[in-house]
Scaffold this active site. Structure first.
Site, PDB file in Angstrom:
ATOM      1  N   GLN A 116      84.860  12.599 124.426  1.00 28.01           N
ATOM      2  CA  GLN A 116      86.132  12.420 124.073  1.00 28.01           C
ATOM      3  C   GLN A 116      86.550  11.865 122.943  1.00 28.01           C
ATOM      4  O   GLN A 116      87.742  12.032 122.533  1.00 28.01           O
ATOM      5  CB  GLN A 116      86.822  11.966 125.485  1.00 28.01           C
ATOM      6  CG  GLN A 116      86.644  10.406 125.687  1.00 28.01           C
ATOM      7  CD  GLN A 116      87.128  10.055 126.921  1.00 28.01           C
ATOM      8  OE1 GLN A 116      86.728  10.249 128.035  1.00 28.01           O
ATOM      9  NE2 GLN A 116      88.440   9.264 126.723  1.00 28.01           N
ATOM     10  N   CYS A 122      90.153  11.504 129.126  1.00 32.18           N
ATOM     11  CA  CYS A 122      89.132  11.860 130.215  1.00 32.18           C
ATOM     12  C   CYS A 122      89.418  12.924 131.220  1.00 32.18           C
ATOM     13  O   CYS A 122      88.616  13.724 131.771  1.00 32.18           O
ATOM     14  CB  CYS A 122      88.686  10.468 130.826  1.00 32.18           C
ATOM     15  SG  CYS A 122      90.302   9.466 131.366  1.00 32.18           S
ATOM     16  N   HIS A 261      89.963   5.734 135.091  1.00 31.91           N
ATOM     17  CA  HIS A 261      89.090   6.857 134.413  1.00 31.91           C
ATOM     18  C   HIS A 261      88.896   8.119 135.297  1.00 31.91           C
ATOM     19  O   HIS A 261      88.744   7.827 136.422  1.00 31.91           O
ATOM     20  CB  HIS A 261      87.844   6.073 134.166  1.00 31.91           C
ATOM     21  CG  HIS A 261      86.875   6.776 133.134  1.00 31.91           C
ATOM     22  ND1 HIS A 261      87.443   7.522 132.107  1.00 31.91           N
ATOM     23  CD2 HIS A 261      85.367   6.989 133.090  1.00 31.91           C
ATOM     24  CE1 HIS A 261      86.459   8.144 131.238  1.00 31.91           C
ATOM     25  NE2 HIS A 261      85.168   7.812 132.043  1.00 31.91           N
TER      26      HIS A 261
END
Length: 514
Positions: A116, A122, A261
């Protein structure tokens, strides 16, 4: 941060330069190694089962690390457009002790690890990876590469400042994603206007999605979802030690909270009590981009899988016009693996007045044919290996209307191009020979894949003769009538060519012509 202790003594200029070189060469490594030493000491003290090391992200600043954890957890938990109720049945009595969708029945259903970069996306990478796995399961392992940039630039689910994988999942269900070639990832917010034209008319999507649990997610909830549906999207809290993960079964050890995340879970391992997870930080982190995380982290500091999204199957690319198309790609078949030059056949309705058929590859016009039967020759060596989409458009001469075929997804898998040059050598005459009249020059050539010809020269540029050759190791003879050339010192050399066009000269040979 670093102190220089000054002493009263005389130094040469060379000594001063050397001292500064040593100081500035070793200082940064000391700072990084101190943090790494602290993590390693904490792992040992807590009996951790993972290894910390310098990785592609461990030396980033705190702000740079925060960008890699770009999940908006508040938005994540508020999105509730689920399709089905969460799973409630416990399948651990029938599920295997280990499951890895990278090798399920000898087939890989997981696309390669991506990166990324410096963009808080993410959430886009995790959801795109899960969709890719659903498509690969449907297509029996045929690789596909879909566009994360569409989610970042067009979905409204987030940006490089962060986003929601739940909102992204709604977009994947309702609109879908085109191939990566339609809108390549650039690691910035970018504009949706830069995507390929009419991309919503040819997208891959999901039937629906739901959370693995309506209450607190358990280890069994995640395992059951993996077993029944395939790889799942999961969330976790990331702490500073996680950026130094190299291998083993991760569990939180030390360091401050960095951010939330999103990742994709590809399997589990009851023997080692851990989940197998695909990250989006490139292959320079973890186990070539993957990590293992202890079951205990589901209820532990990382809150692994706090939000776990399960995709409920794949939908083929949407064709806006529900009427049967005016053209059909008859070859290659859906899901074929191709290499070299491939023939593409297109059929049209019997008795129709089709005047032309255009063939599109990945949304770009490849070629046109105005003669029936409509066919095309595609040299796949001129395109990158991986997933590609074929589509034909037929034009009716009488009505002026046009109609599209259904897209055909294929996988191109050509061997790497041959860049290894052949070798050439002059076997006879010997170095320093005196030559006269008719001379037979014996030459040899070798190549890793296949030879095409060999040429023999004198005095570097004057061609004596050439011979077509095949195979990987060949010796041949070329005759030379020396009575027709000037007498005295001369050089002989040979050049070998292989089938890929690579060439290489032999060592020059000194002779005397008499």
């Amino acid at each position: 941060m670093h102190q220089i202790i000054t002493r009263k003594f005389y130094m040469t200029l060379a000594s001063i330069a050397l001292a500064f070189m040593i100081l500035f060469a070793t200082a940064p490594a000391h700072a990084g190694s101190k943090q790494l030493d602290n993590i390693r000491a904490a792992i040992k003290a807590k009996g951790g089962k993972w290894v910390a090391d310098v990785t592609s992200v461990s030396e980033l600043t705190l702000e740079e690390k925060k960008v890699r954890a770009g999940l908006d957890m508040e938005e994540e938990l508020s999105a509730s457009n689920n399709t089905l109720d969460p799973l409630t049945n416990d399948l651990t009595t029938v599920a295997p002790a280990t499951l890895d969708w990278r090798n399920e029945g000898g087939i890989n259903y997981v696309s390669p690890v991506k990166n990324q970069g410096s963009c808080g996306s993410c959430w886009a990478f995790a959801t795109t990876a899960a969709l890719e796995s659903q498509v690969m399961i449907f297509q029996k392992g045929v690789l596909i590469d879909l566009s994360e940039q569409i989610l970042v630039s067009c979905s409204g689910a987030g940006s490089c400042a962060g986003g929601s994988s739940a909102t992204a999942s709604n977009f994947i269900r309702d609109v879908g994603l085109p191939l990566e070639s339609c809108f390549g990832y650039v690691g910035t917010d970018n504009s949706c206007d830069n995507a390929c034209v009419n991309w919503p008319t040819s997208t891959y999507g999901i039937v629906g999605w739901h959370r693995a649990s309506s209450t607190t997610t358990t280890v069994n909830d995640i395992k059951n979802s993996l077993y029944l549906y395939g790889p799942v999207v999961a969330t976790m809290y990331v702490y500073n030690d996680f950026y130094s993960y190299r291998t083993g079964v991760y569990s939180y050890t030390t360091g401050a909270y960095v951010g939330a995340h999103a990742i994709m879970v590809v399997g589990y391992d009851d023997i080692n009590q851990c989940f197998l997870v695909k990250n989006s930080w490139g292959t320079g982190w973890g186990e070539a981009g993957y990590f293992k995380i202890a079951y205990s982290e589901v209820t532990g500091t990382s809150r692994f899988g706090y939000s776990t999204m399960v995709y409920e199957g794949h939908e083929e690319p949407v064709i806006i016009d529900p009427v049967l198309p005016d053209a059909e790609i008859t070859s290659p078949a859906q899901g074929s693996t191709l290499s070299g030059i491939t023939a593409i056949g297109v059929s049209t309705p019997t008795g129709s007045s089709i005047s032309k058929v255009d063939l599109f590859i990945d949304g770009a016009l490849f070629s046109s044919d105005s003669v029936t039967p409509f066919s095309f020759s595609w040299d796949t060596n001129k395109i990158n290996n991986g997933a590609h989409t074929l589509k034909a458009v037929a034009y009716d001469l009488s009505s002026g209307n046009s109609g599209e075929s259904y897209p055909v997804s294929v996988n191109v898998a050509n061997p790497d191009p041959d860049t290894t040059p052949p070798t050439a050598a002059i076997l006879s005459p010997a170095e320093g020979s005196t030559l006269s009249k008719l001379v037979k020059i014996k030459v040899s050539a070798t190549d890793n894949l296949g030879l095409s010809r060999i040429e023999v020269y004198y005095n570097d540029s004057k061609l004596i003769g050439s011979s077509s050759i095949t195979g990987t190791s060949v010796a041949t003879v070329i005759s030379w009538n020396t009575s027709k050339v000037a007498k005295g010192p001369a050089t002989l050399s040979a050049i070998a060519y292989d089938a890929a066009g690579n060439q290489a000269p032999s060592k020059s040979l000194n002779v005397t012509l008499k």
